[in-house]
Design a protein around this motif. Structure first.
Motif, mmCIF file in Angstrom:
data_model
loop_
_atom_site.group_PDB
_atom_site.id
_atom_site.type_symbol
_atom_site.label_atom_id
_atom_site.label_comp_id
_atom_site.label_asym_id
_atom_site.label_seq_id
_atom_site.Cartn_x
_atom_site.Cartn_y
_atom_site.Cartn_z
ATOM 1 N N MET A 1 -0.982 18.407 26.381
ATOM 2 C CA MET A 1 -2.066 17.481 26.134
ATOM 3 C C MET A 1 -2.733 17.158 27.480
ATOM 4 S SD MET A 1 -1.950 13.561 24.629
ATOM 5 C CE MET A 1 -0.354 13.848 24.004
ATOM 6 N N THR A 2 -4.035 17.340 27.542
ATOM 7 C CA THR A 2 -4.773 17.096 28.771
ATOM 8 C C THR A 2 -5.242 15.644 28.807
ATOM 9 O OG1 THR A 2 -5.540 19.371 28.788
ATOM 10 C CG2 THR A 2 -6.738 17.816 30.163
ATOM 11 N N GLU A 3 -5.003 14.993 29.927
ATOM 12 C CA GLU A 3 -5.490 13.623 30.111
ATOM 13 C C GLU A 3 -6.690 13.646 31.050
ATOM 14 O OE1 GLU A 3 -2.329 10.916 31.226
ATOM 15 O OE2 GLU A 3 -2.173 10.430 29.106
ATOM 16 N N TYR A 4 -7.600 12.731 30.777
ATOM 17 C CA TYR A 4 -8.823 12.606 31.560
ATOM 18 C C TYR A 4 -8.931 11.188 32.092
ATOM 19 C CZ TYR A 4 -10.190 16.961 29.311
ATOM 20 O OH TYR A 4 -10.241 18.257 28.868
ATOM 21 N N ALA A 5 -9.693 11.032 33.146
ATOM 22 C CA ALA A 5 -9.990 9.705 33.679
ATOM 23 C C ALA A 5 -11.495 9.480 33.537
ATOM 24 C CB ALA A 5 -9.585 9.608 35.142
ATOM 25 N N MET A 6 -11.864 8.340 32.966
ATOM 26 C CA MET A 6 -13.272 7.966 32.862
ATOM 27 C C MET A 6 -13.517 6.915 33.920
ATOM 28 S SD MET A 6 -15.232 6.239 29.651
ATOM 29 C CE MET A 6 -16.767 7.002 29.229
ATOM 30 N N TYR A 7 -14.521 7.158 34.749
ATOM 31 C CA TYR A 7 -14.783 6.208 35.817
ATOM 32 C C TYR A 7 -16.268 5.973 35.995
ATOM 33 C CZ TYR A 7 -14.994 10.677 38.319
ATOM 34 O OH TYR A 7 -15.278 11.965 38.697
ATOM 35 N N LYS A 8 -16.558 4.844 36.596
ATOM 36 C CA LYS A 8 -17.928 4.447 36.913
ATOM 37 C C LYS A 8 -17.914 4.099 38.389
ATOM 38 C CE LYS A 8 -21.598 1.453 35.240
ATOM 39 N NZ LYS A 8 -21.943 0.430 34.246
ATOM 40 N N ASP B 1 -16.457 4.131 41.778
ATOM 41 C CA ASP B 1 -15.074 4.300 42.213
ATOM 42 C C ASP B 1 -14.079 3.619 41.279
ATOM 43 O OD1 ASP B 1 -15.833 5.748 44.436
ATOM 44 O OD2 ASP B 1 -15.995 3.970 45.709
ATOM 45 N N GLU B 2 -14.567 2.949 40.247
ATOM 46 C CA GLU B 2 -13.706 2.190 39.333
ATOM 47 C C GLU B 2 -13.259 3.052 38.157
ATOM 48 O OE1 GLU B 2 -13.985 -1.649 36.332
ATOM 49 O OE2 GLU B 2 -15.731 -1.064 37.502
ATOM 50 N N ILE B 3 -11.943 3.178 37.964
ATOM 51 C CA ILE B 3 -11.413 3.897 36.809
ATOM 52 C C ILE B 3 -11.486 2.963 35.610
ATOM 53 C CG2 ILE B 3 -9.372 4.909 35.749
ATOM 54 C CD1 ILE B 3 -8.536 5.889 38.487
ATOM 55 N N LEU B 4 -12.155 3.422 34.545
ATOM 56 C CA LEU B 4 -12.291 2.632 33.329
ATOM 57 C C LEU B 4 -11.152 2.900 32.358
ATOM 58 C CD1 LEU B 4 -16.128 3.104 32.713
ATOM 59 C CD2 LEU B 4 -14.988 1.205 33.869
ATOM 60 N N TYR B 5 -10.843 4.163 32.129
ATOM 61 C CA TYR B 5 -9.805 4.554 31.178
ATOM 62 C C TYR B 5 -9.141 5.842 31.644
ATOM 63 C CZ TYR B 5 -13.024 1.842 28.226
ATOM 64 O OH TYR B 5 -13.870 0.896 27.733
ATOM 65 N N ILE B 6 -7.877 6.003 31.243
ATOM 66 C CA ILE B 6 -7.170 7.268 31.395
ATOM 67 C C ILE B 6 -6.553 7.570 30.042
ATOM 68 C CG2 ILE B 6 -5.233 8.472 32.471
ATOM 69 C CD1 ILE B 6 -5.689 6.834 34.974
ATOM 70 N N GLY B 7 -6.731 8.802 29.584
ATOM 71 C CA GLY B 7 -6.152 9.200 28.309
ATOM 72 C C GLY B 7 -6.753 10.506 27.832
ATOM 73 N N THR B 8 -6.447 10.862 26.595
ATOM 74 C CA THR B 8 -7.034 12.054 26.002
ATOM 75 C C THR B 8 -8.498 11.764 25.683
ATOM 76 O OG1 THR B 8 -6.506 11.386 23.747
ATOM 77 C CG2 THR B 8 -4.833 12.684 24.940
ATOM 78 N N LEU B 9 -9.248 12.802 25.361
ATOM 79 C CA LEU B 9 -10.643 12.595 24.996
ATOM 80 C C LEU B 9 -10.754 11.644 23.801
ATOM 81 C CD1 LEU B 9 -12.106 16.211 25.355
ATOM 82 C CD2 LEU B 9 -12.320 14.295 26.947
ATOM 83 N N GLU B 10 -9.850 11.778 22.842
ATOM 84 C CA GLU B 10 -9.861 10.918 21.669
ATOM 85 C C GLU B 10 -9.597 9.455 22.041
ATOM 86 O OE1 GLU B 10 -8.113 13.788 21.908
ATOM 87 O OE2 GLU B 10 -9.160 15.046 20.450
ATOM 88 N N GLU B 11 -8.628 9.234 22.910
ATOM 89 C CA GLU B 11 -8.289 7.868 23.325
ATOM 90 C C GLU B 11 -9.436 7.222 24.093
ATOM 91 O OE1 GLU B 11 -3.447 8.449 23.797
ATOM 92 O OE2 GLU B 11 -4.751 8.840 25.509
ATOM 93 N N ILE B 12 -10.047 7.983 24.985
ATOM 94 C CA ILE B 12 -11.168 7.448 25.760
ATOM 95 C C ILE B 12 -12.344 7.143 24.850
ATOM 96 C CG2 ILE B 12 -12.879 7.992 27.534
ATOM 97 C CD1 ILE B 12 -10.644 9.523 29.013
ATOM 98 N N ALA B 13 -12.610 8.021 23.896
ATOM 99 C CA ALA B 13 -13.708 7.797 22.957
ATOM 100 C C ALA B 13 -13.485 6.511 22.166
ATOM 101 C CB ALA B 13 -13.840 8.987 22.008
ATOM 102 N N GLU B 14 -12.270 6.315 21.694
ATOM 103 C CA GLU B 14 -11.959 5.107 20.927
ATOM 104 C C GLU B 14 -12.123 3.851 21.790
ATOM 105 O OE1 GLU B 14 -8.097 3.141 18.786
ATOM 106 O OE2 GLU B 14 -8.378 5.310 18.572
ATOM 107 N N TYR C 1 -19.569 14.401 28.587
ATOM 108 C CA TYR C 1 -19.491 13.862 29.947
ATOM 109 C C TYR C 1 -18.739 14.796 30.892
ATOM 110 C CZ TYR C 1 -20.807 9.235 28.018
ATOM 111 O OH TYR C 1 -21.432 8.194 27.394
ATOM 112 N N THR C 2 -17.937 15.718 30.354
ATOM 113 C CA THR C 2 -17.158 16.634 31.203
ATOM 114 C C THR C 2 -17.899 17.923 31.518
ATOM 115 O OG1 THR C 2 -16.075 17.859 29.402
ATOM 116 C CG2 THR C 2 -15.014 15.804 30.124
ATOM 117 N N ARG D 1 -10.557 15.445 34.914
ATOM 118 C CA ARG D 1 -9.146 15.565 34.556
ATOM 119 C C ARG D 1 -8.328 14.618 35.428
ATOM 120 N NH1 ARG D 1 -7.242 21.231 32.339
ATOM 121 N NH2 ARG D 1 -9.063 21.645 31.072
ATOM 122 N N ALA D 2 -7.434 13.913 34.798
ATOM 123 C CA ALA D 2 -6.571 12.984 35.519
ATOM 124 C C ALA D 2 -5.469 13.761 36.224
ATOM 125 C CB ALA D 2 -5.969 11.962 34.563
ATOM 126 N N HIS D 3 -5.218 13.421 37.442
ATOM 127 C CA HIS D 3 -4.148 14.052 38.221
ATOM 128 C C HIS D 3 -3.037 13.044 38.363
ATOM 129 C CE1 HIS D 3 -6.753 17.402 39.115
ATOM 130 N NE2 HIS D 3 -7.704 16.551 39.464
#
Length: 71
Positions: A1-8, A10-23, A35-36, A68-70
């Motif tokens: 399962m690939t995890e992603y980081a959504m940020y604005k 320098d601020e990280i908003l969410y980390i999770g799968t695409l489904e989790e971030i969308a929700e 967005y990717t 992609r979250a590292h």
């Protein structure tokens, strides 16, 4: 399962799968996936250049980006 980081900026908003971030962000999974993509990043780069030229923004802090979250 690939995890992603959504940020604005320098601020990280969410980390999770695409489904989790969308929700969490209240958008469809397809929107988060977009967005990717290179086309989204190109569009944002063009907007940023135009807006900076017009003096509307002075930094990329107004843009949402996904990578992609590292962890």
């Amino acid at each position: 399962m690939t995890e992603y980081a959504m940020y604005k900026g320098d601020e990280i908003l969410y980390i999770g799968t695409l489904e989790e971030i969308a929700e969490k962000h209240g958008v469809r999974r397809e929107t988060v996936y977009y967005y990717t993509t290179k086309s989204y990043k190109k569009k944002i780069a063009e907007l940023y250049r135009d807006w900076e030229t017009l003096g509307i923004v002075t930094g990329k802090q107004n843009f949402i980006e996904i990578g992609r979250a590292h962890v």
